[in-house]
Design a protein around this motif. Structure first.
Motif, PDB file in Angstrom:
ATOM      1  N   ILE A   2       0.826  -1.117  -0.273  1.00 56.32           N
ATOM      2  CA  ILE A   2       0.143  -0.089  -0.127  1.00 56.32           C
ATOM      3  C   ILE A   2       1.005   1.228  -0.062  1.00 56.32           C
ATOM      4  N   GLU A   3       0.776   2.003  -0.935  1.00 59.96           N
ATOM      5  CA  GLU A   3       1.666   3.226  -1.091  1.00 59.96           C
ATOM      6  C   GLU A   3       1.064   4.381  -0.608  1.00 59.96           C
ATOM      7  N   LYS A   4      -0.301   4.409  -0.759  1.00 60.11           N
ATOM      8  CA  LYS A   4      -0.975   5.305  -0.335  1.00 60.11           C
ATOM      9  C   LYS A   4      -2.543   4.752   0.173  1.00 60.11           C
ATOM     10  N   GLU A   5      -2.669   5.242   1.492  1.00 60.95           N
ATOM     11  CA  GLU A   5      -3.614   4.584   2.286  1.00 60.95           C
ATOM     12  C   GLU A   5      -5.004   5.519   1.813  1.00 60.95           C
ATOM     13  N   ARG A   6      -6.199   4.958   2.179  1.00 66.13           N
ATOM     14  CA  ARG A   6      -7.481   5.993   2.042  1.00 66.13           C
ATOM     15  C   ARG A   6      -7.790   6.729   3.260  1.00 66.13           C
ATOM     16  N   THR A   7      -8.098   7.861   3.293  1.00 68.31           N
ATOM     17  CA  THR A   7      -8.351   8.521   4.668  1.00 68.31           C
ATOM     18  C   THR A   7      -9.848   8.874   4.253  1.00 68.31           C
ATOM     19  N   TYR A   8     -10.487   9.026   5.556  1.00 68.11           N
ATOM     20  CA  TYR A   8     -11.764   9.528   5.824  1.00 68.11           C
ATOM     21  C   TYR A   8     -12.041  10.871   4.656  1.00 68.11           C
ATOM     22  N   PRO A   9     -12.938  10.792   3.651  1.00 65.48           N
ATOM     23  CA  PRO A   9     -12.953  11.813   2.667  1.00 65.48           C
ATOM     24  C   PRO A   9     -13.494  13.168   3.321  1.00 65.48           C
ATOM     25  N   ILE A  10     -12.732  14.218   2.929  1.00 63.60           N
ATOM     26  CA  ILE A  10     -13.028  15.534   3.599  1.00 63.60           C
ATOM     27  C   ILE A  10     -14.232  15.964   3.218  1.00 63.60           C
ATOM     28  N   ARG A  11     -15.112  15.564   2.220  1.00 61.26           N
ATOM     29  CA  ARG A  11     -16.241  16.014   1.683  1.00 61.26           C
ATOM     30  C   ARG A  11     -17.190  15.483   2.837  1.00 61.26           C
ATOM     31  N   LEU A  12     -17.146  14.264   3.197  1.00 59.90           N
ATOM     32  CA  LEU A  12     -17.726  13.738   4.155  1.00 59.90           C
ATOM     33  C   LEU A  12     -17.897  14.403   5.592  1.00 59.90           C
ATOM     34  N   LEU A 202       8.478   6.165 -10.135  1.00 60.10           N
ATOM     35  CA  LEU A 202       7.135   6.543 -10.320  1.00 60.10           C
ATOM     36  C   LEU A 202       6.434   6.511  -9.068  1.00 60.10           C
ATOM     37  N   SER A 203       6.484   5.654  -8.067  1.00 57.17           N
ATOM     38  CA  SER A 203       5.685   5.785  -6.943  1.00 57.17           C
ATOM     39  C   SER A 203       5.888   6.829  -6.278  1.00 57.17           C
ATOM     40  N   LYS A 204       7.175   7.348  -5.942  1.00 54.48           N
ATOM     41  CA  LYS A 204       7.307   8.530  -5.484  1.00 54.48           C
ATOM     42  C   LYS A 204       6.780   9.775  -6.048  1.00 54.48           C
ATOM     43  N   SER A 205       6.963   9.880  -7.508  1.00 54.65           N
ATOM     44  CA  SER A 205       6.347  10.949  -8.282  1.00 54.65           C
ATOM     45  C   SER A 205       4.705  11.238  -8.032  1.00 54.65           C
ATOM     46  N   LEU A 206       4.068   9.826  -8.286  1.00 54.95           N
ATOM     47  CA  LEU A 206       2.492   9.804  -7.832  1.00 54.95           C
ATOM     48  C   LEU A 206       2.343  10.489  -6.517  1.00 54.95           C
ATOM     49  N   LEU A 207       2.949   9.981  -5.464  1.00 50.60           N
ATOM     50  CA  LEU A 207       2.621  10.418  -4.050  1.00 50.60           C
ATOM     51  C   LEU A 207       3.059  11.953  -3.951  1.00 50.60           C
ATOM     52  N   LYS A 208       4.172  12.547  -4.609  1.00 52.35           N
ATOM     53  CA  LYS A 208       4.441  13.831  -4.831  1.00 52.35           C
ATOM     54  C   LYS A 208       3.370  14.776  -5.267  1.00 52.35           C
ATOM     55  N   ASN A 209       2.957  14.169  -6.329  1.00 49.42           N
ATOM     56  CA  ASN A 209       1.885  15.084  -7.184  1.00 49.42           C
ATOM     57  C   ASN A 209       0.526  14.881  -6.688  1.00 49.42           C
ATOM     58  N   HIS A 210       0.200  14.062  -5.600  1.00 52.08           N
ATOM     59  CA  HIS A 210      -0.976  13.982  -5.260  1.00 52.08           C
ATOM     60  C   HIS A 210      -1.656  15.431  -4.841  1.00 52.08           C
ATOM     61  N   SER A 211      -2.820  15.634  -5.129  1.00 54.41           N
ATOM     62  CA  SER A 211      -3.250  17.069  -5.093  1.00 54.41           C
ATOM     63  C   SER A 211      -4.805  17.042  -4.342  1.00 54.41           C
ATOM     64  N   PRO A 212      -4.895  17.003  -3.121  1.00 57.37           N
ATOM     65  CA  PRO A 212      -6.143  17.156  -2.357  1.00 57.37           C
ATOM     66  C   PRO A 212      -6.978  17.916  -2.897  1.00 57.37           C
ATOM     67  N   HIS A 213      -8.300  17.728  -2.833  1.00 57.31           N
ATOM     68  CA  HIS A 213      -9.357  18.810  -3.318  1.00 57.31           C
ATOM     69  C   HIS A 213     -10.223  19.246  -2.101  1.00 57.31           C
ATOM     70  N   TYR A 214     -10.327  20.522  -1.952  1.00 57.87           N
ATOM     71  CA  TYR A 214     -11.182  20.799  -0.717  1.00 57.87           C
ATOM     72  C   TYR A 214     -12.615  21.675  -1.370  1.00 57.87           C
ATOM     73  N   PRO A 215     -13.443  21.090  -1.600  1.00 60.40           N
ATOM     74  CA  PRO A 215     -14.593  21.763  -2.095  1.00 60.40           C
ATOM     75  C   PRO A 215     -15.275  22.934  -1.471  1.00 60.40           C
ATOM     76  N   ASP A 216     -16.213  23.673  -1.791  1.00 59.93           N
ATOM     77  CA  ASP A 216     -16.634  24.668  -1.191  1.00 59.93           C
ATOM     78  C   ASP A 216     -18.151  24.189  -0.938  1.00 59.93           C
ATOM     79  N   ILE A 217     -18.262  23.550  -0.121  1.00 56.58           N
ATOM     80  CA  ILE A 217     -19.740  22.893   0.418  1.00 56.58           C
ATOM     81  C   ILE A 217     -20.981  23.797   0.448  1.00 56.58           C
ATOM     82  N   LEU A 218     -20.507  25.218   1.141  1.00 57.39           N
ATOM     83  CA  LEU A 218     -21.574  26.172   1.117  1.00 57.39           C
ATOM     84  C   LEU A 218     -21.966  26.534  -0.350  1.00 57.39           C
TER      85      LEU A 218
END
Length: 329
Positions: A2-12, A202-218
């Motif tokens: 597992i190179e990147k775990e799944r975390t509880y979604p920010i949207r939830l 490639l694994s390092k590059s994928l992790l480095k370029n991961h870009s989380p999204h923070y939606p504007d829920i309002l």
């Protein structure tokens, strides 16, 4: 691996904060709750995919969960990416219930549930587009492009799947056969595209370029801060508007006292109002608290920040789900 775990979604987290803060009996609350349940079901489906893929051999499979990358001016999000020496596999998980019909001609998916039929964008097209973006991303980052496979995994075990063409059966799998389909793909792809060193790079590059999204829920529901209840919430009676007395919060309704009741309010501010906090920005969210008090409660939290003194800006911590200690009763 597992190179990147799944975390509880920010949207939830945002949905949960919004349902907590929104004015009671708000006319949009039912729509918000309905969407929350759909997102929650999707997350649970992704966890089922994670469990089923956990039986893959530890060696040779590099698994990235909930990966979001930028392809030039676009972003694309992948539920699950499996990287090997020979290929890349993208998996899109869906938690639809009822009967699903995939029509190759119209490229639509139809769901029949509770005697009602709805049409949706075809998730096959969605994951196919992710594969297209993935190819471009690899090229733009100077990596070899291996065979890129894609699957749609239906996590709900009771869902019935129907297709207009048998060729679609190769792209859609029920959760209970997902593991065998992955192993089947692994068997038919023999020529290596990467060395071990290149996979590591490639694994390092994928992790480095991961870009989380923070939606504007309002904004998503055309809401403003005026649709939210103001102030610090009492952890005992759940009313809003606790007052600060020296180093303790006091509830004017039930007289409960708490040293850390503001933790929840700071967390909800990040999730609902802005991923950054300036001192004066808190006044609309907690109008009964002085600017000096706001400074005194933010500084000890050890939040990430930029700037100094009056120009200090506090930033939402990446681990916001677990960053704040539980509110002491």
């Amino acid at each position: 691996m597992i190179e990147k775990e799944r975390t509880y979604p920010i949207r939830l987290l945002m949905y949960e904060a919004l349902m907590e803060r929104i004015i009671p009996n708000h006319p949009k609350l039912s729509f918000i709750e309905q969407d929350y349940k759909a997102w929650r079901a999707g997350y649970k489906g992704e966890l089922q995919t994670d469990y089923r893929l956990s039986f893959l051999p530890e060696k040779g499979f590099h698994i990235f969960r909930d990966l979001r990358l930028q392809d030039e001016k676009w972003h694309f999000q992948i539920d699950t990416l499996i990287l090997t020496l020979r290929y890349i596999l993208l998996i899109e998980t869906k938690a639809y219930a009822g009967t699903l019909f995939f029509d190759k001609h119209s490229e639509q998916m139809f769901q029949t549930k509770d005697n009602q039929e709805k049409s949706y964008d075809n998730p096959i097209n969605q994951v196919r587009m992710q594969a297209w973006h993935m190819k471009r991303w690899l090229q733009n980052h100077k990596f070899n492009v291996p065979p890129i496979y894609h699957l749609v995994a239906i996590s709900n075990s009771s869902t019935i799947i129907k297709v207009s063409d048998r060729s679609l059966n190769n792209l859609i799998v029920k959760g209970d056969v997902l593991l065998s389909r992955v192993l089947q793909i692994d068997e038919i792809t023999s020529n290596p595209s990467y060395t071990d060193k290149e996979v590591k790079k490639l694994s390092k590059s994928l992790l480095k370029n991961h870009s989380p999204h923070y939606p504007d829920i309002l904004k998503q529901y055309s809401l403003t801060p005026d649709d939210l209840q103001k102030g610090v919430q009492c952890p005992s009676c759940l009313s809003y508007g606790m007052s600060r007395e020296k180093w303790v919060w006091r509830c004017p309704v039930c007289e409960h006292r708490s040293k850390s009741a503001h933790h929840k309010s700071v967390k909800e501010f990040f999730l609902l109002i802005s991923p950054t906090i300036k001192n004066r920005m808190c006044k609309d969210f907690c109008p009964d608290i002085s600017s000096r008090t706001i400074t005194n409660i933010l500084f000890p939290l050890n939040l990430p920040f930029t700037g100094t003194n009056k120009g200090r800006i506090y930033h939402m911590p990446p681990d916001i789900e677990t960053f704040f200690d539980p509110v002491k009763k």
